[in-house]
Design a protein around this motif. Structure first.
Motif, short mmCIF file in Angstrom:
data_model
loop_
_atom_site.label_atom_id
_atom_site.label_comp_id
_atom_site.label_asym_id
_atom_site.label_seq_id
_atom_site.Cartn_x
_atom_site.Cartn_y
_atom_site.Cartn_z
N PRO A 83 109.74 0.16 89.16
CA PRO A 83 108.40 0.27 89.74
C PRO A 83 108.50 0.30 91.27
N PHE A 84 108.38 1.49 91.85
CA PHE A 84 108.54 1.61 93.30
C PHE A 84 107.24 1.34 94.05
N LEU A 85 106.11 1.30 93.34
CA LEU A 85 104.83 1.01 93.97
C LEU A 85 104.00 0.16 93.01
N VAL A 86 103.63 -1.03 93.45
CA VAL A 86 102.82 -1.93 92.63
C VAL A 86 101.51 -2.19 93.38
N VAL A 145 110.02 -5.86 102.26
CA VAL A 145 109.27 -4.95 101.41
C VAL A 145 108.07 -4.46 102.21
N ARG A 146 107.70 -3.20 101.97
CA ARG A 146 106.56 -2.62 102.68
C ARG A 146 105.27 -3.04 101.98
N VAL A 147 104.30 -3.54 102.74
CA VAL A 147 103.03 -4.00 102.22
C VAL A 147 101.92 -3.18 102.87
N ILE A 148 101.09 -2.55 102.03
CA ILE A 148 99.95 -1.77 102.49
C ILE A 148 98.70 -2.50 102.01
N ALA A 149 97.89 -3.01 102.92
CA ALA A 149 96.77 -3.87 102.56
C ALA A 149 95.48 -3.39 103.20
N GLU A 152 96.23 -4.80 97.82
CA GLU A 152 97.58 -4.89 98.40
C GLU A 152 98.54 -4.07 97.56
N GLN A 153 99.28 -3.19 98.22
CA GLN A 153 100.25 -2.33 97.54
C GLN A 153 101.64 -2.64 98.07
N LEU A 154 102.58 -2.85 97.16
CA LEU A 154 103.96 -3.13 97.50
C LEU A 154 104.78 -1.88 97.24
N PHE A 155 105.44 -1.38 98.28
CA PHE A 155 106.15 -0.10 98.21
C PHE A 155 107.62 -0.29 98.54
N LEU A 156 108.47 0.38 97.77
CA LEU A 156 109.92 0.31 98.01
C LEU A 156 110.34 1.47 98.91
N ASP A 157 110.75 1.14 100.13
CA ASP A 157 111.33 2.18 100.98
C ASP A 157 112.62 2.71 100.37
N VAL A 182 110.09 -7.95 94.08
CA VAL A 182 109.92 -8.89 92.98
C VAL A 182 109.53 -10.27 93.50
N HIS A 183 110.15 -10.69 94.60
CA HIS A 183 109.82 -12.00 95.17
C HIS A 183 108.37 -12.04 95.65
N ARG A 184 107.95 -11.02 96.38
CA ARG A 184 106.57 -10.98 96.87
C ARG A 184 105.57 -10.92 95.71
N LEU A 185 105.88 -10.11 94.70
CA LEU A 185 105.00 -9.96 93.56
C LEU A 185 104.89 -11.28 92.78
#
Length: 456
Positions: free
Chosen positions: A179-182, A115-119, A195-200, A209-212
């Motif tokens: 939810p493609f961006l959390v 999963v893509r993580v933007i922090a 921290e933002q979780l993004f679905l490529d 879901v696992h990371r969240l």
């Protein structure tokens, strides 16, 4: 129908040649153009002869025919998959590959994929408009005062708060909304960690879901904006679909009801972006409207264009940072006043009403007096402030002060029915001036004022 079946048989090599008609079989008869359509005579639930006929190849077993058709279908599938893509599809695939390299953040491995993580980390003293984003953690005891706005089951701990916002593929909810961006934010070493979780791609949702789940498991309270009605139920559904337990988060800190209670008189639009502009003093430049976000993500998936995706990520970041600043402001208001924070007089009025209903009459009196002093005389907020003050004095056993408030209203608004009703009660029960009480009672009745039991 006969011509369609004949073309299908010829397409798959099943059209019998001349002379291939089995012995004893009648040659096909071509119906006349004006002949009526044949009436089906097969029983309900059975396979019509027109459907079963292609599988009947002169005694060839039905299983062999089915197996041969499966091989042909598999051959066509391979030809479609292995064949050269169209120029448009090839260009889109190339854009998608390039987009994944352009997007910010990094890919993080989880047991269920990547999963893509933007922090990033934002200093606690950084401002979001006129207010610092870390104010909610300056005095932890202030968060207990939020009980006047929310039904808190336990006092929030600033270190155990997570700010949460989602961007989705639609607003309808249900299993088809992803939810493609959390966006998440929490205190980390005194500063705010975002921290933002993004679905490529939607197929990466198990990893998100696992990371969240790992992140949310370390917190007690989720701070959202309309999250109790949308974000949290949506995430809970996604967790169920991926057979992952949802962490036991307290969700009472949904800041939308608090914003409605505080700003309902002076703001018609109480969306988060409106609260940012008119309350926090933060103006978003080149923001992406929330209604366009699902379409932008769909365009990214199908074409690989990222021209507006950066705006969606920035929009989500602003949302979670705004939640931190707004929570700090609401905690301050619960202990100070709207005047001290430079907000509208109607916010003091709302705070006075809330403290009155909570039974904190001294604090309610302080807010209501500020609202009456700051509001425009004769206006609706001014009138409401004096009305609440009259009720408060009456409740505290100060009938003279209550009557003075009603008279103050009548000086500006001689036709104010509740004020006449309040004075009618005062003169009937306190001064025993029944003539004056009758005049006020008739004036109240003429203006439709009704005795609700608390007007005086």
């Amino acid at each position: 129908m006969t011509s369609i079946l004949r073309r299908l048989r010829r397409r798959f090599g099943d059209e019998p040649e001349a002379g291939d008609i089995p012995p004893g079989a009648s040659p096909p008869v071509t119906p006349a153009e004006d002949a009526p359509p044949p009436v089906p005579c097969h029983p309900p639930g059975s396979v019509p002869p027109s459907v079963a006929a292609p599988l009947d190849r002169g005694g060839e077993p039905r299983e062999d025919v089915i197996e041969r058709l499966r091989r042909r279908i598999a051959s066509l599938d391979r030809r479609w998959k292995d064949g050269p893509p169209s120029p448009g599809a090839a260009a889109a695939a190339e854009r998608r590959r390039a987009a994944l390299e352009i997007l910010p953040g990094r890919l993080v491995e989880t047991p269920r994929g990547r999963v893509r993580v933007i922090a990033e980390t934002v200093a606690r003293h950084a401002g979001h408009g006129r207010f610092p984003i870390g104010a909610f953690s300056e005095r932890p005891e202030r968060l207990a005062a939020l009980g006047v706005l929310y039904r808190l089951r336990r006092t929030p701990d600033p270190e155990r708060l997570v700010f949460l916002d989602t961007e989705t593929t639609g607003l309808a909810g249900g299993a088809g909304t992803i939810p493609f961006l959390v966006g998440l934010a929490w205190l980390d070493g005194g500063d705010l960690r975002v921290e933002q979780l993004f679905l490529d791609h939607p197929r990466d949702e198990p990893a998100l879901v696992h990371r969240l789940a790992e992140r949310l498991a370390t917190f007690d309270h989720a701070v959202t904006y309309n999250g109790r009605a949308f974000d949290v139920p949506l995430l809970q559904n996604r967790f169920v679909l991926h057979r992952t337990p949802f962490p036991p988060l307290e969700t009472s800190l949904d800041l939308l009801p608090g914003a409605r209670r505080l700003h309902r008189r002076h703001l018609d639009d109480r969306s988060l972006s409106s609260i940012e502009r008119h309350v926090l003093g933060f103006h978003r430049h080149d923001d992406v409207p929330g209604a366009e976000i699902p379409g932008i993500y769909h365009e990214f998936l199908f074409t690989g264009r990222t021209s507006r995706m950066a705006g969606v990520i920035r929009h989500n970041r602003w949302d979670v940072v705004a939640l931190a600043a707004l929570l700090g402001l609401q905690a301050r208001l619960a202990e100070t006043s709207a005047a001290e924070q430079g907000l509208d007089a109607t916010v003091d009025l709302a705070l006075g009403e809330l403290h009155y209903q909570a039974g904190d009459l001294e604090r309610a009196r302080s807010h209501l007096e500020r609202a009456a002093a700051r509001a425009e005389p004769g206006g609706a907020p001014w009138t409401d402030a004096w009305t609440w003050l009259a009720r408060l004095h009456r409740r505290c056993g100060r009938p003279e002060e209550s009557a003075a408030c009603w008279r103050r209203i009548l000086e500006r608004l001689p036709d104010h029915g509740p004020a006449h009703l309040g004075l009618a009660k005062y003169h009937e029960h306190r001064t025993r001036d029944l003539d004056l009480a009758e005049r006020h009672a008739l004036a109240a009745a003429a203006r439709g004022a009704e005795d609700g039991g608390a007007a005086a």
